[in-house]
Design a protein around this motif. Sequence first.
Motif, PDB file in Angstrom:
ATOM      1  N   ASP A 161       0.834  -1.219   0.289  1.00  0.00           N
ATOM      2  CA  ASP A 161      -0.510  -0.475  -0.030  1.00  0.00           C
ATOM      3  C   ASP A 161       1.116   1.116   0.106  1.00  0.00           C
ATOM      4  O   ASP A 161       0.629   2.017   0.938  1.00  0.00           O
ATOM      5  CB  ASP A 161      -1.127   0.048   0.797  1.00  0.00           C
ATOM      6  N   ASN A 162       1.861   1.502  -0.762  1.00  0.00           N
ATOM      7  CA  ASN A 162       2.520   2.344  -0.479  1.00  0.00           C
ATOM      8  C   ASN A 162       2.623   2.890  -2.605  1.00  0.00           C
ATOM      9  O   ASN A 162       2.244   2.310  -3.193  1.00  0.00           O
ATOM     10  CB  ASN A 162       3.716   2.567  -0.256  1.00  0.00           C
ATOM     11  N   GLU A 163       2.455   4.173  -2.833  1.00  0.00           N
ATOM     12  CA  GLU A 163       2.086   4.924  -4.021  1.00  0.00           C
ATOM     13  C   GLU A 163       3.076   4.219  -5.000  1.00  0.00           C
ATOM     14  O   GLU A 163       2.411   3.865  -6.185  1.00  0.00           O
ATOM     15  CB  GLU A 163       2.310   7.113  -3.990  1.00  0.00           C
ATOM     16  N   GLU A 164       4.270   4.075  -4.996  1.00  0.00           N
ATOM     17  CA  GLU A 164       4.605   3.141  -6.536  1.00  0.00           C
ATOM     18  C   GLU A 164       4.272   1.875  -6.560  1.00  0.00           C
ATOM     19  O   GLU A 164       4.248   1.443  -7.197  1.00  0.00           O
ATOM     20  CB  GLU A 164       6.599   3.100  -5.751  1.00  0.00           C
ATOM     21  N   THR A 165       4.199   0.601  -5.534  1.00  0.00           N
ATOM     22  CA  THR A 165       3.325  -0.159  -5.292  1.00  0.00           C
ATOM     23  C   THR A 165       1.832   0.069  -6.726  1.00  0.00           C
ATOM     24  O   THR A 165       1.298  -1.086  -6.822  1.00  0.00           O
ATOM     25  CB  THR A 165       3.065  -1.217  -4.279  1.00  0.00           C
ATOM     26  N   VAL A 166       1.421   0.812  -5.866  1.00  0.00           N
ATOM     27  CA  VAL A 166      -0.153   1.164  -6.661  1.00  0.00           C
ATOM     28  C   VAL A 166      -0.613   1.537  -8.122  1.00  0.00           C
ATOM     29  O   VAL A 166      -1.139   1.104  -8.711  1.00  0.00           O
ATOM     30  CB  VAL A 166      -0.706   2.693  -5.708  1.00  0.00           C
ATOM     31  N   ARG A 167       0.876   2.158  -8.572  1.00  0.00           N
ATOM     32  CA  ARG A 167       1.166   2.319  -9.528  1.00  0.00           C
ATOM     33  C   ARG A 167       1.015   1.245 -10.344  1.00  0.00           C
ATOM     34  O   ARG A 167       0.489   1.288 -11.683  1.00  0.00           O
ATOM     35  CB  ARG A 167       2.403   4.066  -9.697  1.00  0.00           C
ATOM     36  N   SER A 168       1.743   0.629  -9.500  1.00  0.00           N
ATOM     37  CA  SER A 168       2.389  -0.303 -11.063  1.00  0.00           C
ATOM     38  C   SER A 168       0.950  -1.929 -11.082  1.00  0.00           C
ATOM     39  O   SER A 168       0.644  -2.358 -11.750  1.00  0.00           O
ATOM     40  CB  SER A 168       2.888  -1.562  -9.872  1.00  0.00           C
ATOM     41  N   ARG A 169       0.026  -1.911  -9.496  1.00  0.00           N
ATOM     42  CA  ARG A 169      -0.824  -2.697  -9.127  1.00  0.00           C
ATOM     43  C   ARG A 169      -2.243  -1.971 -10.395  1.00  0.00           C
ATOM     44  O   ARG A 169      -2.881  -2.843 -11.392  1.00  0.00           O
ATOM     45  CB  ARG A 169      -1.729  -2.385  -8.327  1.00  0.00           C
ATOM     46  N   LEU A 170      -2.406  -1.151 -10.158  1.00  0.00           N
ATOM     47  CA  LEU A 170      -3.355   0.049 -11.089  1.00  0.00           C
ATOM     48  C   LEU A 170      -2.912  -0.424 -12.633  1.00  0.00           C
ATOM     49  O   LEU A 170      -3.383  -0.934 -13.619  1.00  0.00           O
ATOM     50  CB  LEU A 170      -3.087   1.336 -11.022  1.00  0.00           C
ATOM     51  N   ASN A 171      -1.188  -0.096 -12.867  1.00  0.00           N
ATOM     52  CA  ASN A 171      -0.942  -0.711 -14.349  1.00  0.00           C
ATOM     53  C   ASN A 171      -1.196  -2.275 -14.353  1.00  0.00           C
ATOM     54  O   ASN A 171      -1.979  -2.368 -15.565  1.00  0.00           O
ATOM     55  CB  ASN A 171       1.112  -0.395 -14.449  1.00  0.00           C
ATOM     56  N   ALA A 172      -0.961  -3.534 -13.944  1.00  0.00           N
ATOM     57  CA  ALA A 172      -1.430  -4.235 -13.866  1.00  0.00           C
ATOM     58  C   ALA A 172      -3.103  -4.928 -14.200  1.00  0.00           C
ATOM     59  O   ALA A 172      -3.514  -5.498 -15.083  1.00  0.00           O
ATOM     60  CB  ALA A 172      -0.948  -5.699 -13.008  1.00  0.00           C
ATOM     61  N   TYR A 173      -3.752  -4.286 -13.408  1.00  0.00           N
ATOM     62  CA  TYR A 173      -5.125  -3.731 -13.657  1.00  0.00           C
ATOM     63  C   TYR A 173      -5.447  -3.345 -15.059  1.00  0.00           C
ATOM     64  O   TYR A 173      -6.098  -4.116 -15.907  1.00  0.00           O
ATOM     65  CB  TYR A 173      -6.206  -3.123 -12.423  1.00  0.00           C
ATOM     66  N   HIS A 174      -5.092  -2.328 -15.849  1.00  0.00           N
ATOM     67  CA  HIS A 174      -5.786  -2.186 -16.277  1.00  0.00           C
ATOM     68  C   HIS A 174      -5.129  -2.931 -18.381  1.00  0.00           C
ATOM     69  O   HIS A 174      -6.189  -3.044 -18.884  1.00  0.00           O
ATOM     70  CB  HIS A 174      -5.143  -0.281 -16.828  1.00  0.00           C
ATOM     71  N   GLN A 175      -4.132  -3.380 -17.880  1.00  0.00           N
ATOM     72  CA  GLN A 175      -3.565  -4.727 -18.999  1.00  0.00           C
ATOM     73  C   GLN A 175      -3.939  -5.369 -18.744  1.00  0.00           C
ATOM     74  O   GLN A 175      -4.183  -7.025 -19.998  1.00  0.00           O
ATOM     75  CB  GLN A 175      -1.652  -4.397 -18.833  1.00  0.00           C
ATOM     76  N   GLN A 176      -4.033  -6.716 -17.878  1.00  0.00           N
ATOM     77  CA  GLN A 176      -4.372  -7.319 -17.557  1.00  0.00           C
ATOM     78  C   GLN A 176      -5.623  -8.029 -16.662  1.00  0.00           C
ATOM     79  O   GLN A 176      -6.280  -9.032 -17.471  1.00  0.00           O
ATOM     80  CB  GLN A 176      -3.409  -8.550 -16.689  1.00  0.00           C
ATOM     81  N   THR A 177      -6.655  -7.122 -16.505  1.00  0.00           N
ATOM     82  CA  THR A 177      -7.893  -7.582 -15.723  1.00  0.00           C
ATOM     83  C   THR A 177      -8.703  -6.333 -16.541  1.00  0.00           C
ATOM     84  O   THR A 177      -9.741  -7.288 -16.577  1.00  0.00           O
ATOM     85  CB  THR A 177      -7.991  -6.939 -14.611  1.00  0.00           C
ATOM     86  N   LYS A 178      -8.526  -5.321 -16.780  1.00  0.00           N
ATOM     87  CA  LYS A 178      -9.804  -4.750 -17.372  1.00  0.00           C
ATOM     88  C   LYS A 178     -10.178  -5.320 -18.372  1.00  0.00           C
ATOM     89  O   LYS A 178     -11.345  -5.145 -18.659  1.00  0.00           O
ATOM     90  CB  LYS A 178      -9.953  -3.128 -17.520  1.00  0.00           C
ATOM     91  N   PRO A 179      -9.453  -5.717 -19.338  1.00  0.00           N
ATOM     92  CA  PRO A 179     -10.425  -6.547 -20.268  1.00  0.00           C
ATOM     93  C   PRO A 179     -10.642  -7.672 -19.946  1.00  0.00           C
ATOM     94  O   PRO A 179     -11.766  -7.994 -20.875  1.00  0.00           O
ATOM     95  CB  PRO A 179      -8.828  -7.017 -21.482  1.00  0.00           C
ATOM     96  N   LEU A 180     -10.987  -8.076 -18.810  1.00  0.00           N
ATOM     97  CA  LEU A 180     -12.125  -9.367 -18.286  1.00  0.00           C
ATOM     98  C   LEU A 180     -13.083  -8.280 -18.601  1.00  0.00           C
ATOM     99  O   LEU A 180     -14.718  -9.284 -18.148  1.00  0.00           O
ATOM    100  CB  LEU A 180     -12.073  -9.516 -17.014  1.00  0.00           C
ATOM    101  N   SER A 181     -13.696  -6.959 -18.122  1.00  0.00           N
ATOM    102  CA  SER A 181     -15.008  -6.585 -18.278  1.00  0.00           C
ATOM    103  C   SER A 181     -15.624  -6.932 -19.209  1.00  0.00           C
ATOM    104  O   SER A 181     -17.161  -6.987 -19.625  1.00  0.00           O
ATOM    105  CB  SER A 181     -14.830  -5.338 -17.603  1.00  0.00           C
ATOM    106  N   GLU A 182     -15.342  -6.540 -20.607  1.00  0.00           N
ATOM    107  CA  GLU A 182     -15.616  -6.493 -22.293  1.00  0.00           C
ATOM    108  C   GLU A 182     -15.717  -8.570 -21.910  1.00  0.00           C
ATOM    109  O   GLU A 182     -16.943  -8.691 -22.965  1.00  0.00           O
ATOM    110  CB  GLU A 182     -14.744  -6.351 -22.665  1.00  0.00           C
ATOM    111  N   TRP A 183     -15.080  -9.289 -21.655  1.00  0.00           N
ATOM    112  CA  TRP A 183     -14.999 -10.411 -22.060  1.00  0.00           C
ATOM    113  C   TRP A 183     -16.749 -10.693 -20.789  1.00  0.00           C
ATOM    114  O   TRP A 183     -17.379 -11.581 -21.461  1.00  0.00           O
ATOM    115  CB  TRP A 183     -13.990 -11.664 -21.346  1.00  0.00           C
ATOM    116  N   TYR A 184     -16.687  -9.984 -19.623  1.00  0.00           N
ATOM    117  CA  TYR A 184     -18.166 -10.713 -19.581  1.00  0.00           C
ATOM    118  C   TYR A 184     -19.173 -10.029 -19.935  1.00  0.00           C
ATOM    119  O   TYR A 184     -20.520 -10.956 -19.781  1.00  0.00           O
ATOM    120  CB  TYR A 184     -17.335 -10.432 -17.508  1.00  0.00           C
ATOM    121  N   SER A 185     -18.827  -9.206 -20.069  1.00  0.00           N
ATOM    122  CA  SER A 185     -19.920  -8.345 -21.013  1.00  0.00           C
ATOM    123  C   SER A 185     -20.788  -8.924 -22.491  1.00  0.00           C
ATOM    124  O   SER A 185     -21.272  -9.060 -22.534  1.00  0.00           O
ATOM    125  CB  SER A 185     -19.582  -6.839 -21.677  1.00  0.00           C
ATOM    126  N   GLY A 186     -19.772  -9.801 -23.457  1.00  0.00           N
ATOM    127  CA  GLY A 186     -20.196 -10.777 -24.014  1.00  0.00           C
ATOM    128  C   GLY A 186     -20.886 -11.074 -23.749  1.00  0.00           C
ATOM    129  O   GLY A 186     -21.759 -11.861 -24.267  1.00  0.00           O
TER     130      GLY A 186
END
Length: 218
Positions: A161-186
Amino acid sequence: MPTFSSQASSIILFGPPGAGKGTQAVKISQSTGKPQISTGDMLREAVNRGTDLGNEAKGYMESGQLVPDSIIIGLISERLKQPDASDGVLFDGFPRTIAQAEELSRIAKVSTVIMIQVPDEDIVKRIVGRRMDPETGDIFHVKFRPAPEEIVARLIQRKDDNEETVRSRLNAYHQQTKPLSEWYSGLSERSDLRIISVDGRGSIVQVSESIRRELEVS
Ligand code: AP5
């Protein structure tokens, strides 16, 4: 405590890090009777116990990367064999990749995906101010959900829970996890899967109310 209508199968709580999944999961779990399964909590427990799995996961977690799918799928498969999972569960922080979602669709029925939307600029403030109670697992925030004075001294801050790691977690979210929202919508267009999209920018109580209202009409 509001009562959510119970569902025969499992629910997924989906959203970026710090969206409020863990906070809302406690309320939904109490109301539906479905046990909360948080892969993040399971991994942190393995790290604290120093198991082989925990030692393997630790570096990924501390640098804000996703833990490999094979480890996560193994954890979930074992957890779903427990008797309390037989009437469906509430997944918190799982699945996080399309490979995890595909595997989940083979081993469990999902009726509802609750997507909590929070912009990146709010996420950093939420995560950096988060404090955990190691005795109860309760989640607090220095500003948005202050802990009672008598327990403040025992609260801890997660290592990631520090700012540097949060940025990496957000990056992982946008690259790898967010695409799942379209997958589930489909998937919802060709099945009875229900998608509930919730604006997570309100207060904890407002978000909870929105989720309750949506679940009640299902
Ligand atoms: P995990 O523990 O799952 O972390 P996360 O997804 O990053 O989510 P968080 O626990 O940070 O946030 P949350 O959405 O639960 O928010 P919370 O309710 O606490 O995963 C940690 C790591 O484990 C990952 O980085 C990865 O390495 C690994 N991992 C886990 N699962 C994995 C998987 N499936 N595959 C691969 N790797 C995996 O709220 C945050 C703060 O905001 C709190 O302080 C809270 O009080 C406050 N808050 C909540 N709601 C509100 C609100 N409405 N308004 C204001 N403040 C609020």
